[in-house]
Design a protein around this motif. Sequence first.
Motif, short mmCIF file in Angstrom:
data_model
loop_
_atom_site.label_atom_id
_atom_site.label_comp_id
_atom_site.label_asym_id
_atom_site.label_seq_id
_atom_site.Cartn_x
_atom_site.Cartn_y
_atom_site.Cartn_z
N GLN A 28 29.71 36.98 -3.22
CA GLN A 28 30.92 37.33 -3.87
C GLN A 28 31.52 35.80 -3.73
OE1 GLN A 28 31.55 40.15 -4.86
NE2 GLN A 28 33.43 39.61 -5.60
N ALA A 29 32.14 35.35 -4.94
CA ALA A 29 32.71 34.22 -5.27
C ALA A 29 34.07 33.79 -4.29
CB ALA A 29 32.99 33.93 -6.67
N PRO A 30 33.92 32.96 -3.56
CA PRO A 30 35.09 32.67 -2.70
C PRO A 30 36.40 32.40 -3.72
CG PRO A 30 33.27 31.32 -2.19
CD PRO A 30 32.93 31.98 -3.30
N ASP A 31 37.67 32.81 -3.33
CA ASP A 31 38.83 32.53 -3.93
C ASP A 31 38.97 30.92 -3.54
OD1 ASP A 31 40.79 32.52 -5.75
OD2 ASP A 31 42.12 33.95 -4.57
N PHE A 32 40.11 30.36 -4.35
CA PHE A 32 40.25 28.95 -3.87
C PHE A 32 41.98 28.72 -4.68
CE2 PHE A 32 37.57 29.04 -7.49
CZ PHE A 32 38.52 28.74 -8.64
N SER A 33 42.50 27.65 -4.31
CA SER A 33 43.73 27.32 -5.10
C SER A 33 43.36 25.90 -5.36
CB SER A 33 44.82 27.64 -4.06
OG SER A 33 45.91 27.26 -4.68
N LEU A 44 40.94 31.76 -8.52
CA LEU A 44 39.71 32.33 -9.23
C LEU A 44 40.47 33.73 -9.78
CD1 LEU A 44 36.55 32.44 -10.03
CD2 LEU A 44 36.48 33.65 -7.66
N GLU A 45 41.05 34.31 -9.04
CA GLU A 45 41.56 35.53 -9.49
C GLU A 45 42.47 35.39 -10.53
OE1 GLU A 45 42.07 39.66 -8.30
OE2 GLU A 45 40.65 38.06 -7.50
N ASP A 46 42.80 34.33 -11.07
CA ASP A 46 43.65 34.27 -12.27
C ASP A 46 42.82 34.40 -13.49
OD1 ASP A 46 46.14 33.51 -10.98
OD2 ASP A 46 45.64 31.44 -10.84
N SER A 47 41.48 34.28 -13.24
CA SER A 47 40.66 34.41 -14.55
C SER A 47 39.81 35.60 -14.39
CB SER A 47 39.92 33.37 -14.86
OG SER A 47 39.09 33.15 -13.67
N LYS A 48 40.31 36.62 -13.30
CA LYS A 48 39.85 37.88 -13.28
C LYS A 48 39.38 38.74 -14.66
CE LYS A 48 40.14 42.21 -10.39
NZ LYS A 48 40.65 42.77 -9.52
N GLY A 49 38.46 39.41 -14.83
CA GLY A 49 38.15 40.17 -15.97
C GLY A 49 37.17 39.11 -17.12
N PHE A 50 37.04 37.81 -16.88
CA PHE A 50 36.27 36.94 -17.57
C PHE A 50 35.23 36.60 -16.81
CE2 PHE A 50 40.51 36.37 -19.21
CZ PHE A 50 40.30 36.31 -20.66
N VAL A 51 33.89 36.29 -17.64
CA VAL A 51 33.01 35.38 -16.95
C VAL A 51 33.19 34.15 -16.88
CG1 VAL A 51 30.48 34.80 -17.20
CG2 VAL A 51 31.09 37.32 -17.96
N ARG A 52 33.24 33.65 -15.61
CA ARG A 52 33.48 32.05 -15.59
C ARG A 52 32.30 31.17 -15.36
NH1 ARG A 52 37.28 35.24 -12.12
NH2 ARG A 52 35.52 36.42 -11.74
N VAL A 139 30.25 32.96 -12.46
CA VAL A 139 30.74 34.04 -11.57
C VAL A 139 31.11 35.21 -12.74
CG1 VAL A 139 32.78 34.92 -10.33
CG2 VAL A 139 31.82 32.51 -10.03
N ASP A 140 30.48 36.29 -12.37
CA ASP A 140 30.67 37.46 -13.36
C ASP A 140 32.10 38.00 -13.49
OD1 ASP A 140 30.69 39.35 -11.35
OD2 ASP A 140 28.64 40.16 -11.85
N ARG A 141 32.30 39.14 -14.11
CA ARG A 141 33.66 39.82 -14.38
C ARG A 141 34.34 40.31 -13.14
NH1 ARG A 141 32.01 41.43 -20.06
NH2 ARG A 141 33.67 40.28 -21.21
N ASN A 142 32.98 40.68 -12.00
CA ASN A 142 33.24 41.56 -11.02
C ASN A 142 33.49 40.33 -9.57
OD1 ASN A 142 33.07 43.92 -12.01
ND2 ASN A 142 31.18 43.69 -12.26
N GLY A 143 33.51 39.12 -10.11
CA GLY A 143 33.58 38.02 -8.86
C GLY A 143 32.16 37.80 -8.13
N GLN A 144 31.12 38.17 -8.83
CA GLN A 144 29.89 37.82 -8.14
C GLN A 144 29.25 36.55 -8.63
OE1 GLN A 144 26.44 40.79 -8.47
NE2 GLN A 144 26.15 40.45 -6.27
N VAL A 145 28.51 35.76 -7.96
CA VAL A 145 28.05 34.63 -8.23
C VAL A 145 26.67 34.89 -9.09
CG1 VAL A 145 26.91 32.45 -7.70
CG2 VAL A 145 29.13 33.17 -6.47
N VAL A 146 26.35 34.80 -9.97
CA VAL A 146 25.13 34.90 -10.81
C VAL A 146 24.24 33.68 -11.02
CG1 VAL A 146 26.02 37.19 -11.86
CG2 VAL A 146 26.21 35.03 -13.17
#
Length: 171
Positions: A28-33, A44-52, A139-146
């Motif tokens: 699970q991708a760690p959050d950061f600021s 990271l949460e700010d771009s939730k719903g997108f592939v990053r 990072v996929d849309r669900n926050g998992q590192v791919v």
Amino acid sequence: MLPERQGVVTFKGNPVTLAGPEIKVGDQAPDFSVLANDLSPVTLEDSKGFVRIISVVPSLDTGVCDVQTRKFNEEAAKLEGVKVLTISVDLPFAQKRWCGAVGVENVQTLSDHRDLSFGTAYGVLMKELRLLARAVFVVDRNGQVVHAEYVPEVAEHPNYEAAIEAARKAL
């Protein structure tokens, strides 16, 4: 105390110590600021719903970092549903100036200079230099590192095609 890893990365041939955990595919991708160019906080949460695609560079004012950021800028324009975040410890003002000077508009440049929140969460902080090691995470849309790549020699390019392909598959 942060975990430290040695023997993973070199900077111009010299081994450096990476502070923070190793991030692996499936984590699970760690959050950061970090800071946007206007000094507002970005997580990271700010771009939730997108592939990053998270492109990590030591400094935009160097040749390989410049090419890496431009390459992902070009690719981002072709990928609907993907956000590209380029993170370095450059000051937000320098990032904004660089983007304006080279016409980068499809990548969001973010600064980790204040707290090193990203660098320590993703294990890319080069302890001896207080710079981030070159790396790419998808990072996929669900926050998992791919996709996770720590480039072994900081002065070399990442595998662009592997990162872009991982982002396409995650769409």
